[in-house]
Write an enzyme that holds these catalytic residues in place. Sequence first.
Site: not given
Ligand code: ADP
Ligand code: MG
Length: 399
Positions: A38, A199, A356, A379
């Site tokens: 960053r 999420k 992230g 976010g």
């Molecule tokens: P980002 O940070 O890209 O916005 P999120 O924080 O929403 O993504 O989600 C990322 C997490 O989702 C990862 O740690 C991954 O392990 C988890 N994940 C993805 N698919 C599943 C699933 N089917 N069940 C539980 N966790 C999951």
């Molecule tokens: Mg995340």
Amino acid sequence: MNYNKKSIEDIEVAGKRVLCRCDFNVPTKDGKITSDKRIVAALPTIQYLIDQGAKVILCSHMGKPKGEWKPELSLKIVADRLSELLGKPVIMAADVAGEDSKAKAAKLNNGDVMLLENTRYIKGETKNDPELAKALAQLADVFVNDAFGAAHRAHSSTAGVADYLPAVSGYLVQKEVAIMGKALANPERPFVSILGGAKVSDKLNVINNLLEKVDTLIIGGGMAYTFLAAKGYNVGTSLLDAEKIDYCKEMMAKAEAKGVQLLLPIDTVVSSSFPSPIDGPVDVETVPSNQIPADKMGLDIGEKTRALFAEAAKNAKTVVWNGPMGVFENPTLAKGTIAVAQALADSDAVTIVGGGDSAAACEQLGFASHITHISTGGGASLEFLEGLELPGIACLQDK
Ligand code: ADP
Ligand code: MG
């Protein structure tokens, strides 16, 4: 929201005191920075301001001190690293916009750089307290926002300060707004969006907005199971947001009415429990998505789904991806995420990755250099996609 915002190149900064909000919220361990990404990302804006002969006053938050002066969240380590990267001293203020900051800001010469303390040391920061915004504004003549990762927050240092100073974007924010704004306002089609991750509730809300814009919406990862449940399938012990099942039904109906192709997993990699440790051994089998056993949880998309999603992504001209397709931290459960990342890397579409963990997945898996744009804000990029107004961008001067 108007995406056509003034940048640092559209305003006179020579000889001026420029307050620049950065995202220096770096990960640390035992008092050391574990990734300076960053800080490195902020260099183009800072270097430009130095080269133009501005008096550069940087500020940022780090962590969540919630108004307390937690020494472990001091930005001093950032000042030290930044000084190494710039090859010049960075003056560290002992406060956020208090006496020490004022005294040091008053003594700056053209091209000097100083850094204020963690803005969240002040309680008012996250409440967008006008007192803090005014105090920050009094240090400077111009405000530059280069913290896209915090642009979805209306805080004193991200938005409030713009009430009292001419405000423009830095290069990072400019790039985010240009690429994502274009993808949303005037996308090259087919426009495909891929959503996944964990999420579930946060991200389900994006879908309503995306259905107005995309030609194809692909849903994988932990979000998919609420949709599968809405289709009447048993999803076993998979991630599920039971309260959103009706919403998912509505979204499926909306997609159909709008002629948007909505792709859900047709097969699923399941296991009896979540791997622990997350990258430890895990027993898996692949089942059709409508045959998930009651005592199993879906942790990745299956092979047929990988091919289906990859094909849709390959034919696209614009792809926006947010959220891994499975528990990619585990090599056995990373295959779905790899397949999607590979499809994006292979396509000549404009590819945008936000979130992230999705960004981390692209980097870990070695695809980052083949992606058009990896957003620096999780976010913030999501709220951008939702079509929400980001306070840290809305407050900047229109061109
Ligand atoms: P980002 O940070 O890209 O916005 P999120 O924080 O929403 O993504 O989600 C990322 C997490 O989702 C990862 O740690 C991954 O392990 C988890 N994940 C993805 N698919 C599943 C699933 N089917 N069940 C539980 N966790 C999951
Ligand atoms: Mg995340």
